[in-house]
Design a protein around this motif. Structure first.
Motif, short mmCIF file in Angstrom:
data_model
loop_
_atom_site.label_atom_id
_atom_site.label_comp_id
_atom_site.label_asym_id
_atom_site.label_seq_id
_atom_site.Cartn_x
_atom_site.Cartn_y
_atom_site.Cartn_z
N GLY A 210 -3.14 -65.18 -12.02
CA GLY A 210 -4.20 -64.86 -11.30
C GLY A 210 -5.70 -65.29 -11.49
N TRP A 211 -5.92 -65.35 -12.95
CA TRP A 211 -7.05 -65.93 -13.33
C TRP A 211 -7.09 -67.16 -13.32
N VAL A 212 -5.91 -68.25 -13.62
CA VAL A 212 -6.14 -69.52 -13.29
C VAL A 212 -6.20 -69.75 -12.08
N PHE A 213 -5.72 -69.22 -11.25
CA PHE A 213 -5.92 -69.36 -9.57
C PHE A 213 -7.20 -69.16 -9.14
N GLU A 214 -7.79 -68.03 -9.60
CA GLU A 214 -9.35 -67.71 -9.08
C GLU A 214 -10.18 -68.80 -9.62
N VAL A 215 -10.12 -68.80 -10.96
CA VAL A 215 -11.08 -69.83 -11.71
C VAL A 215 -10.92 -71.28 -11.01
N GLY A 216 -9.74 -71.75 -10.74
CA GLY A 216 -9.50 -73.12 -10.23
C GLY A 216 -10.24 -73.03 -8.77
N MET A 217 -9.78 -71.94 -8.13
CA MET A 217 -10.39 -72.14 -6.82
C MET A 217 -11.86 -72.23 -6.74
N HIS A 218 -12.49 -71.31 -7.55
CA HIS A 218 -14.19 -71.41 -7.70
C HIS A 218 -14.45 -72.85 -8.23
N LEU A 219 -13.87 -73.34 -8.90
CA LEU A 219 -14.23 -74.63 -9.65
C LEU A 219 -14.30 -75.42 -8.51
N VAL A 220 -13.11 -75.64 -7.74
CA VAL A 220 -13.12 -76.52 -6.82
C VAL A 220 -14.16 -76.12 -5.64
N GLU A 221 -14.12 -75.01 -5.27
CA GLU A 221 -15.29 -74.69 -4.10
C GLU A 221 -16.67 -74.68 -4.72
N TYR A 222 -17.15 -74.40 -5.59
CA TYR A 222 -18.36 -74.49 -5.82
C TYR A 222 -18.79 -75.46 -7.02
N GLY A 223 -17.88 -75.99 -7.70
CA GLY A 223 -18.05 -77.19 -8.75
C GLY A 223 -18.57 -76.65 -10.29
N ASN A 224 -18.39 -75.43 -10.34
CA ASN A 224 -18.84 -74.90 -11.61
C ASN A 224 -17.84 -73.93 -12.13
N PHE A 225 -17.62 -73.86 -13.54
CA PHE A 225 -16.82 -73.02 -14.08
C PHE A 225 -17.17 -71.54 -14.26
N VAL A 226 -16.48 -70.54 -13.72
CA VAL A 226 -17.04 -69.29 -14.01
C VAL A 226 -15.67 -68.26 -14.54
N ASN A 227 -15.79 -67.49 -15.49
CA ASN A 227 -15.05 -66.76 -15.95
C ASN A 227 -14.59 -65.31 -15.21
N ARG A 228 -13.72 -65.64 -14.31
CA ARG A 228 -13.55 -64.59 -13.03
C ARG A 228 -13.14 -63.28 -13.57
N GLY A 229 -13.53 -62.27 -12.91
CA GLY A 229 -13.06 -60.78 -13.51
C GLY A 229 -13.90 -60.00 -14.11
N ALA A 230 -13.84 -58.66 -14.27
CA ALA A 230 -14.58 -57.83 -15.20
C ALA A 230 -14.21 -57.85 -16.62
N LEU A 231 -13.09 -58.50 -16.86
CA LEU A 231 -12.72 -58.64 -18.30
C LEU A 231 -13.04 -60.09 -18.58
N TYR A 232 -13.04 -60.24 -20.17
CA TYR A 232 -13.73 -61.43 -20.79
C TYR A 232 -12.51 -62.38 -21.15
N GLY A 233 -11.26 -61.80 -21.16
CA GLY A 233 -9.96 -62.73 -21.48
C GLY A 233 -9.33 -63.39 -20.23
N PRO A 234 -8.54 -64.38 -20.21
CA PRO A 234 -8.06 -65.16 -19.33
C PRO A 234 -6.86 -64.31 -18.47
N TRP A 235 -7.35 -63.16 -17.77
CA TRP A 235 -6.40 -62.21 -16.89
C TRP A 235 -7.18 -61.51 -16.11
N ASP B 267 -14.47 -65.91 -0.01
CA ASP B 267 -14.71 -65.30 -1.22
C ASP B 267 -13.60 -64.46 -1.60
N THR B 268 -12.97 -64.93 -2.80
CA THR B 268 -11.61 -64.28 -3.12
C THR B 268 -11.86 -63.47 -4.46
N ARG B 269 -12.83 -62.82 -4.53
CA ARG B 269 -13.06 -62.14 -5.97
C ARG B 269 -12.18 -61.04 -6.22
N ARG B 270 -11.81 -61.08 -7.59
CA ARG B 270 -10.85 -59.89 -8.15
C ARG B 270 -11.22 -59.37 -9.21
#
Length: 632
Positions: free
Chosen positions: A457-482, A628-631
């Motif tokens: 889920g983290w890889v999917f949303e980070v990847g979608m955000h990167l493609v859509e907005y062109g920048n890397f964002v650590n998605r989610g309320a946590l700091y780890g890749p999940w 917007d597919t925020r989780r």
């Protein structure tokens, strides 16, 4: 010939045994406008006093100085649709059609914003689809694309009209025209057997005779249409061809001429009888009219088809006894009688062997020692704390059961024996037949599935955000890749919905409910816990609830849940079995410890900021329409 009263009694017995699937068959036929169309009158009933508030009309103005066309959409008696856009394009040009479709789109969005917010039309894939279709912009795009190739807008419009006509004809020919044969097959199998599964709706596809059945019904339609130009042809030939759908349902390998001729011969001397028989349902039809078609849907339509299916069976029996030419082509014996045991044994030997080797429920529990609280967890939630040798053997048995489960009802005589049909059916292929989705999952398997899908889920949303907005964002309320909502949803589906796995349709519906509740409550709790911070907001999405969940997301959950239950989770479990169990436990413990530590720290200091709780900061233009597919 059995009397009408006897046939009606037999018809009611069939309907009682198969009420749900019979009603569903007739309802689908009504929706497809194949049969029983008038039964849906209730769905189109309008309040005449409310027309002025519901329908719209187009007012077109042309600026004489520059020839620019403008449109005003006003309330009136005309319902605007894509046909209006196509008409405007034919009268003016593509640009005029584009302007009209944009006016329709903006008007629809404005009404949705002024009305119920759950019908938002500004964001999301589903909203975009609804806007494209309802505004006619999809037509504009298609015409423009064709015009760019041919160099002529008129050719593009003409081509699109021809394409639309061709699509409508193909839909009628293969679906509306053929579906009466499909539902007759369902009703025929329901006469003599206790189970009729939804798979029987694709019976013609399995024997690769859908095209032949469509052609039979098409020729019958053309013949009847030609007879309608005569004085008495419409009435007489209606009953002459009355049995064609039933004949094609029994043997779709016949030629159209053979089916029509056989129907005429079987109905000879029975046309008036059939007419009177239909009149005997007049009371039910009147009751259906009084209820705007609702009673017809729930009872009259399936009841009438069930009775006339019995009527066909009686005429078939009579035709065979009298040796009417062509009756020998009605050779599907096992529609009307149960196969003898030795016949079943010859065709279903592999299934019968498996059924004999399978222990009953009590023996299963003894063999795998699934008693007490271990048995409770296994039976109700599909959970095993530890997977032992006995459990592995039980899983192998279950995998074989899944592979042949669809054939067991045939072997028991409860369903139509497809292997005995004169035309061979293709082997039944269960969804991912090689995977046993009825398995029990160990605690370590569930932990691995939770972690795997959280990371996915983290890889999917980070990847979608990167493609859509062109920048890397650590998605989610946590700091780890999940993103734990993915993993949590997967585990809940596998455990809470364990008992629904044998019913994919119900599994889908329950997945939507469980995941929708999970997402809504997660959004609510996190917002309350963080002083009102919104972690995602579906406002503007079509069919959203308080901006916390939306139809688009729920549909994705349902489809994704089926993929998890029937494909991904069994695959992950199979992969884990190939590794040393101690190493798997060690990796799970380490990753879970890291996850829990991250969750504890993030509860005090959540990951916030641009692209996480402030998605608008990522947009080049806040007014742009972005998904917007925020989780969490």
């Amino acid at each position: 010939m059995k009397r009408r009263k006897q046939l009606k009694i037999l018809g009611r017995e069939s309907l009682k045994k198969h009420y749900v699937i019979f009603v569903a068959a007739c309802l689908i036929a009504a929706f497809l406008s194949s049969e029983f169309r008038s039964s849906l009158n209730f769905s189109s009933a309008r309040n005449r006093d409310g027309y002025e508030q519901t329908y719209e009309q187009i007012e077109k103005d042309i600026d004489s100085s520059n020839g620019k066309v403008t449109f005003n959409i006003k309330t009136g008696m005309h319902s605007i649709s894509w046909q209006d856009v196509l008409q405007i394009m034919a009268e003016d040009n593509t640009q005029a059609g584009r302007e009209l479709s944009e006016e329709i789109r903006e008007n629809a969005i404005r009404r949705s914003e002024e009305g119920n917010p759950m019908f938002g039309r500004t964001r999301g894939v589903l909203s975009n689809v609804v806007n494209q279709v309802s505004s006619g912009s999809i037509i504009v795009t298609a015409v423009a694309a064709i015009a760019s190739i041919t160099g002529s807008e008129n050719i593009g419009i003409f081509f699109l009209i021809l394409l639309g006509a061709a699509v409508m004809f193909l839909f009628w020919f293969f679906i509306q025209n053929t579906f009466p044969v499909v539902i007759r097959r369902v009703f025929l199998e329901g006469m003599n057997y206790d189970r009729v599964t939804p798979q029987r709706f694709v019976f013609l596809l399995r024997i690769r005779k859908w095209m032949k059945a469509s052609w039979i019904m098409f020729v019958k339609y053309i013949c009847y249409l030609l007879w309608c130009f005569t004085i008495v042809g419409a009435a007489v030939k209606r009953y002459s061809y009355y049995l064609v759908p039933y004949i094609a349902a029994e043997n779709p390998d016949m030629t159209a001429r053979e089916a029509i001729t056989l129907s005429r011969k079987m109905m000879k001397g029975h046309k008036w009888e059939c007419f009177v028989f239909e009149l005997s349902f007049l009371g039910w039809e009147i009751l259906g009219m009084l209820t705007l078609g609702v009673f017809n849907i729930l009872y009259t339509n399936p009841y009438k088809v069930a009775v006339f299916t019995r009527y066909y069976a009686s005429l078939r029996e009579e035709a065979i006894e009298k040796r009417i030419p062509g009756a020998e082509l009605l050779y599907d014996t096992y529609l009307y009688e149960q196969a003898e045991d030795w016949v079943i044994a010859a065709k279903y030997s592999d299934v019968l062997d498996l059924m004999e080797d399978l222990p009953d429920e009590e023996e299963k529990q003894t063999e795998a020692e699934l008693s007490g609280w271990r048995g409770f967890l296994a039976r109700n939630f599909g959970i095993l704390l530890m997977r032992r040798a006995q459990d592995r053997e039980y899983e192998k048995q279950q995998a074989e059961v899944v592979r042949l489960q669809a054939l067991m009802d045939d072997a028991r005589g409860e369903a139509y024996p497809v292997r005995l049909y004169p035309l061979p059916e293709e082997d039944r292929r269960m969804l991912v037949q090689s995977l046993n989705y009825m398995r029990h999952y160990s605690v370590w398997s569930l932990a691995a599935i939770f972690l795997s899908l959280s990371i996915f889920g983290w890889v999917f949303e980070v990847g979608m955000h990167l493609v859509e907005y062109g920048n890397f964002v650590n998605r989610g309320a946590l700091y780890g890749p999940w993103l734990p909502i993915y993993g949590t949803g997967a585990v809940l589906i596998l455990t809470l919905l364990n008992r629904f796995r044998r019913l994919p349709a119900l599994e889908f519906a329950m997945t939507v409910v469980v995941c929708g509740f999970l997402e809504y409550m997660t959004s609510f709790v996190m917002e309350m816990a963080t002083g009102g911070t919104k972690w995602w907001d579906y406002s503007g999405y079509f069919l959203n609830l308080h901006g916390r969940i939306c139809a688009e997301g729920l549909l994705t959950f349902g489809v994704g849940g089926l993929a998890i239950v029937y494909v991904l989770a069994p695959m992950i479990d199979n992969i884990l079995e190939k590794f040393n169990e101690k190493k798997v436990r060690a990796v799970c413990v380490i990753l879970m410890a890291a996850f829990l530590a991250d969750a504890g720290y993030s509860a005090l200091h959540p990951n916030t900021g641009k692209g996480i709780t402030d998605i608008q900061a990522c947009l080049p233009d806040a007014a742009d329409d972005h998904t917007d597919t925020r989780r969490i």
